[in-house]
Design an enzyme around this catalytic site. Structure first.
Site, PDB file in Angstrom:
ATOM      1  N   ASP A   1     -12.760 -23.960  46.248  1.00  0.00           N
ATOM      2  CA  ASP A   1     -11.625 -24.791  46.656  1.00  0.00           C
ATOM      3  C   ASP A   1     -11.648 -26.069  45.818  1.00  0.00           C
ATOM      4  O   ASP A   1     -11.241 -26.059  44.648  1.00  0.00           O
ATOM      5  CB  ASP A   1     -11.811 -25.042  48.160  1.00  0.00           C
ATOM      6  CG  ASP A   1     -10.588 -25.583  48.855  1.00  0.00           C
ATOM      7  OD1 ASP A   1     -10.002 -26.533  48.342  1.00  0.00           O
ATOM      8  OD2 ASP A   1     -10.225 -25.079  49.922  1.00  0.00           O
ATOM      9  N   ARG A  43     -14.659 -14.704  61.225  1.00  0.00           N
ATOM     10  CA  ARG A  43     -15.451 -14.185  60.100  1.00  0.00           C
ATOM     11  C   ARG A  43     -15.509 -12.660  60.139  1.00  0.00           C
ATOM     12  O   ARG A  43     -15.710 -12.008  59.133  1.00  0.00           O
ATOM     13  CB  ARG A  43     -16.886 -14.725  60.159  1.00  0.00           C
ATOM     14  CG  ARG A  43     -17.012 -16.229  59.938  1.00  0.00           C
ATOM     15  CD  ARG A  43     -18.465 -16.585  59.649  1.00  0.00           C
ATOM     16  NE  ARG A  43     -18.757 -17.999  59.801  1.00  0.00           N
ATOM     17  CZ  ARG A  43     -18.660 -18.905  58.837  1.00  0.00           C
ATOM     18  NH1 ARG A  43     -18.243 -18.544  57.641  1.00  0.00           N
ATOM     19  NH2 ARG A  43     -18.975 -20.165  59.060  1.00  0.00           N
ATOM     20  N   ASP A  98     -14.225 -18.426  57.813  1.00  0.00           N
ATOM     21  CA  ASP A  98     -13.982 -18.856  59.197  1.00  0.00           C
ATOM     22  C   ASP A  98     -12.972 -19.981  59.313  1.00  0.00           C
ATOM     23  O   ASP A  98     -12.655 -20.652  58.332  1.00  0.00           O
ATOM     24  CB  ASP A  98     -15.286 -19.381  59.801  1.00  0.00           C
ATOM     25  CG  ASP A  98     -15.638 -20.779  59.279  1.00  0.00           C
ATOM     26  OD1 ASP A  98     -15.651 -20.970  58.046  1.00  0.00           O
ATOM     27  OD2 ASP A  98     -15.870 -21.684  60.106  1.00  0.00           O
ATOM     28  N   ASP A 157     -17.738 -17.152  48.684  1.00  0.00           N
ATOM     29  CA  ASP A 157     -16.534 -16.518  49.218  1.00  0.00           C
ATOM     30  C   ASP A 157     -15.279 -17.183  48.666  1.00  0.00           C
ATOM     31  O   ASP A 157     -14.312 -16.527  48.318  1.00  0.00           O
ATOM     32  CB  ASP A 157     -16.528 -16.550  50.757  1.00  0.00           C
ATOM     33  CG  ASP A 157     -16.752 -17.948  51.307  1.00  0.00           C
ATOM     34  OD1 ASP A 157     -17.385 -18.767  50.620  1.00  0.00           O
ATOM     35  OD2 ASP A 157     -16.293 -18.236  52.418  1.00  0.00           O
ATOM     36  N   PHE A 217      -4.601 -21.672  54.441  1.00  0.00           N
ATOM     37  CA  PHE A 217      -5.900 -21.555  55.096  1.00  0.00           C
ATOM     38  C   PHE A 217      -6.178 -20.103  55.420  1.00  0.00           C
ATOM     39  O   PHE A 217      -5.489 -19.496  56.233  1.00  0.00           O
ATOM     40  CB  PHE A 217      -5.991 -22.429  56.350  1.00  0.00           C
ATOM     41  CG  PHE A 217      -7.420 -22.698  56.705  1.00  0.00           C
ATOM     42  CD1 PHE A 217      -8.087 -23.777  56.155  1.00  0.00           C
ATOM     43  CD2 PHE A 217      -8.121 -21.833  57.527  1.00  0.00           C
ATOM     44  CE1 PHE A 217      -9.436 -24.000  56.426  1.00  0.00           C
ATOM     45  CE2 PHE A 217      -9.474 -22.046  57.800  1.00  0.00           C
ATOM     46  CZ  PHE A 217     -10.122 -23.128  57.256  1.00  0.00           C
ATOM     47  N   VAL A 218      -7.187 -19.542  54.747  1.00  0.00           N
ATOM     48  CA  VAL A 218      -7.454 -18.115  54.895  1.00  0.00           C
ATOM     49  C   VAL A 218      -8.726 -17.858  55.693  1.00  0.00           C
ATOM     50  O   VAL A 218      -9.675 -18.642  55.639  1.00  0.00           O
ATOM     51  CB  VAL A 218      -7.533 -17.401  53.523  1.00  0.00           C
ATOM     52  CG1 VAL A 218      -6.162 -17.346  52.872  1.00  0.00           C
ATOM     53  CG2 VAL A 218      -8.529 -18.070  52.598  1.00  0.00           C
TER      54      VAL A 218
HETATM   55  C1  PRP Z   1     -16.663 -22.956  52.104  1.00  0.00           C
HETATM   56  C2  PRP Z   1     -17.026 -21.950  51.024  1.00  0.00           C
HETATM   57  C3  PRP Z   1     -17.616 -22.795  49.948  1.00  0.00           C
HETATM   58  C4  PRP Z   1     -16.887 -24.111  50.087  1.00  0.00           C
HETATM   59  C5  PRP Z   1     -15.838 -24.201  49.029  1.00  0.00           C
HETATM   60  O1  PRP Z   1     -17.787 -23.171  52.909  1.00  0.00           O
HETATM   61  O2  PRP Z   1     -17.933 -20.998  51.478  1.00  0.00           O
HETATM   62  O3  PRP Z   1     -19.010 -22.971  50.105  1.00  0.00           O
HETATM   63  O4  PRP Z   1     -16.303 -24.120  51.388  1.00  0.00           O
HETATM   64  O5  PRP Z   1     -15.140 -25.390  49.120  1.00  0.00           O
HETATM   65  P1  PRP Z   1     -15.183 -26.511  47.982  1.00  0.00           P
HETATM   66  O6  PRP Z   1     -14.903 -25.841  46.671  1.00  0.00           O
HETATM   67  O7  PRP Z   1     -14.055 -27.422  48.413  1.00  0.00           O
HETATM   68  O8  PRP Z   1     -16.500 -27.184  48.035  1.00  0.00           O
HETATM   69  P2  PRP Z   1     -17.763 -23.901  54.325  1.00  0.00           P
HETATM   70  O9  PRP Z   1     -18.168 -25.322  54.160  1.00  0.00           O
HETATM   71  O10 PRP Z   1     -16.462 -23.619  55.009  1.00  0.00           O
HETATM   72  O11 PRP Z   1     -18.957 -23.216  55.102  1.00  0.00           O
HETATM   73  P3  PRP Z   1     -19.220 -21.677  55.484  1.00  0.00           P
HETATM   74  O12 PRP Z   1     -19.470 -20.944  54.188  1.00  0.00           O
HETATM   75  O13 PRP Z   1     -20.423 -21.723  56.365  1.00  0.00           O
HETATM   76  O14 PRP Z   1     -17.990 -21.162  56.199  1.00  0.00           O
END
Ligand code: PRP
Length: 181
Positions: A102, A164, A158, A99, A151-152
């Site tokens: 970052d 979500r 979420d 999704d 923060f989106v």
């Molecule tokens: C989010 C997203 C990625 C990760 C990206 O997951 O889905 O997996 O963060 O961030 P990064 O590039 O800094 O590693 P999150 O840990 O929020 O879990 P989720 O998908 O269950 O919401």
């Protein structure tokens, strides 16, 4: 609009149109091949569901869950696999579906694990990209939208497991997570 959302970044219509364009590109690139889509849970479940319905090449799907953020809004750099794939990926053409990209910590860690299992190829697809937050370099093959460092939430994303279900992607009001408006 939800009361905790400050601004809508992408409407349902905009998301639908961009997902269709990404799928078109993927269908073209994988013509004549079979694809294994890997959704990184939980954030990517809605994007994956919409994307896969636009894929026309033969494909399989599998899921993997990792956790890196906990309850915070900033990646900790610690990535843990909380659910592994069910399929053997040896010799498969993998498309990892995220999704949001970052810091890049999650994907660079996942790539190491996946390459060790000897797939034929791996490409990366993310709906959202926050390039200014990158700590680890990651080569993206398909990216929906580049976004600023806000923060989106929504469309699978979420904050503390909420939002979500929103059908659009919006910027969360900073007051929700204790920041300044
Ligand atoms: C989010 C997203 C990625 C990760 C990206 O997951 O889905 O997996 O963060 O961030 P990064 O590039 O800094 O590693 P999150 O840990 O929020 O879990 P989720 O998908 O269950 O919401």
């Amino acid at each position: 609009m939800h009361k905790d959302v400050q601004e809508i970044l992408f409407t349902e219509e905009q998301l639908k149109a961009r997902v269709a364009q990404l799928a078109e590109q993927i269908n073209r690139d994988y013509e004549g091949k079979e694809l294994m889509l890997i959704s990184v849970l939980r954030g990517s479940f809605i994007f994956m569901a919409d994307l896969v319905r636009q894929i026309t090449v033969p494909c399989k799907v599998d899921f993997m869950a990792v956790s890196s953020y906990g309850k915070g809004t900033v990646s900790s750099g610690q990535v843990q696999i909380t659910k592994d794939l069910s399929e053997d990926i040896t010799g498969q053409h993998l498309l990892v579906v995220e999704d949001i990209l970052d810091s890049g910590n999650t994907l660079s860690y996942l790539l190491e694990i996946l390459w060790a299992r000897r797939p034929a190829s791996i490409r990366l697809c993310t709906l959202l990209d926050k390039p200014e937050r990158r700590v680890k370099p990651v080569k993206l093959d398909y990216a929906g939208f580049s976004i600023p460092d806000a923060f989106v939430v929504g469309y699978g994303l979420d904050y503390d497991e909420h939002y979500r279900n929103l059908p659009y992607i919006g910027v969360l009001r900073p007051s929700v997570y204790g920041g300044e408006e």
